[in-house]
Enzyme design. Structure first.
Site, mmCIF file in Angstrom:
data_model
loop_
_atom_site.group_PDB
_atom_site.id
_atom_site.type_symbol
_atom_site.label_atom_id
_atom_site.label_comp_id
_atom_site.label_asym_id
_atom_site.label_seq_id
_atom_site.Cartn_x
_atom_site.Cartn_y
_atom_site.Cartn_z
ATOM 1 N N ASP A 122 2.223 -24.213 29.249
ATOM 2 C CA ASP A 122 1.259 -25.041 29.977
ATOM 3 C C ASP A 122 -0.050 -25.115 29.184
ATOM 4 O O ASP A 122 -1.116 -25.327 29.744
ATOM 5 C CB ASP A 122 1.013 -24.445 31.371
ATOM 6 C CG ASP A 122 0.461 -25.469 32.354
ATOM 7 O OD1 ASP A 122 0.778 -26.670 32.204
ATOM 8 O OD2 ASP A 122 -0.295 -25.088 33.265
ATOM 9 N N LYS A 162 3.965 -28.747 28.517
ATOM 10 C CA LYS A 162 3.006 -29.778 28.904
ATOM 11 C C LYS A 162 2.710 -30.643 27.679
ATOM 12 O O LYS A 162 2.481 -30.136 26.583
ATOM 13 C CB LYS A 162 1.708 -29.147 29.399
ATOM 14 C CG LYS A 162 0.638 -30.178 29.764
ATOM 15 C CD LYS A 162 -0.717 -29.541 29.986
ATOM 16 C CE LYS A 162 -0.757 -28.786 31.294
ATOM 17 N NZ LYS A 162 -2.112 -28.259 31.603
#
Length: 207
Positions: A122, A162
C-alpha cells in the site's frame, strides 16, 4: 495559533466525517485502509491461514492487522515502512526507506531461504499534488515492489499493489502480466472517489 490552510481544513473535515474512519475506530483498526484490503479479500480470497506474507508500506498497520488475523498463528508476516509502526503480535517489522538497498537486504534476510506466498503493498510517496512529480515517484515504488516480489514469491504466489493511473502505468501492467498468470484491477469502495489510486492484483507467479 497556526492557521490551517483551507485545503487542510477541508481534509480534516472529510477525514472525520468519513464513515470508514469512524468504522475503523469502532472496529479497532489503525486506519481506514484496512477496509480496502478486507474488500479485496472478500472478493479474491488472497489471504489464507498459515501463509507467509510481506506487507510493504505497512504503517500505521491497518493491512498488517487484517493479514495477521487471517493467516493466524501458523502464518508469517514481515512488514516494512519508512515510518514507525506500533508492534503487532507475531509480526516482524522492519523500519526504513524501501528505496535504500540496506532495507531491501534486511527484508530478504527476514525472508531467509523460504519463499513467501503473497506480497502486498500500500506504498505511496509523499504527494505534492502535482501529477508530473507524484506519478513517477509512485511508479518507482511499484517497480521496486515488483522486483522484490519476483525475488521472494513462491511459484503460484500472488502480488497486490497500490498503483496510480498515469505515465508508466501501461508499461508496468505489461511487465506484471509477463510474470503472473492472471492480472486484474481493483478499486475498493473504501478508496475515495477522487483518488487516482487503484490496486493491481497479480495471481499465479510464474517463477
Amino acid at each position: 495559533m497556526v492557521q490551517r490552510s483551507k485545503s487542510s481544513a477541508n481534509w480534516l473535515r472529510e477525514h472525520f466525517n468519513d464513515p470508514f474512519v469512524k468504522q475503523a475506530q469502532k472496529d479497532g483498526y489503525r486506519s481506514r485502509a484496512s477496509y480496502k484490503l478486507l474488500e479485496i479479500q472478500e472478493k479474491d480470497r488472497l489471504i489464507r491461514p498459515g501463509m507467509s506474507v510481506i506487507d510493504l508500506g505497512a504503517a500505521p498497520g491497518g493491512w498488517s492487522q487484517v493479514t495477521s488475523r487471517l493467516i493466524g498463528g501458523q502464518g508469517r508476516l514481515i512488514a516494512s515502512d519508512i515510518l514507525e509502526m506500533d508492534s503487532i503480535a507475531d509480526v516482524t517489522f522492519i523500519q526504513g526507506d524501501f528505496t535504500h538497498d540496506e532495507v531491501l537486504q534486511r527484508i530478504l534476510e527476514a525472508v531467509g531461504d523460504s519463499h513467501v506466498d503473497l506480497v502486498i503493498s500500500d506504498m505511496a510517496p509523499n504527494m505534492s499534488g502535482t501529477p508530473a512529480v507524484d506519478i513517477p515517484r509512485a511508479m518507482f515504488l511499484c517497480e521496486l515492489a515488483l522486483d522484490l516480489a519476483t525475488r521472494v514469491l513462491k511459484p503460484g504466489g500472488d502480488f497486490l499493489i497500490k498503483i496510480f493511473q498515469g505515465e508508466g502505468f501501461d508499461v508496468y501492467l505489461k511487465d506484471v502480466r509477463s510474470k503472473f498468470d492472471k492480472v486484474q484491477m481493483r478499486k475498493p469502495s473504501s478508496s475515495r472517489d477522487r483518488s487516482r489510486e487503484q490496486y493491481l492484483l497479480g495471481r499465479g507467479f510464474k517463477g
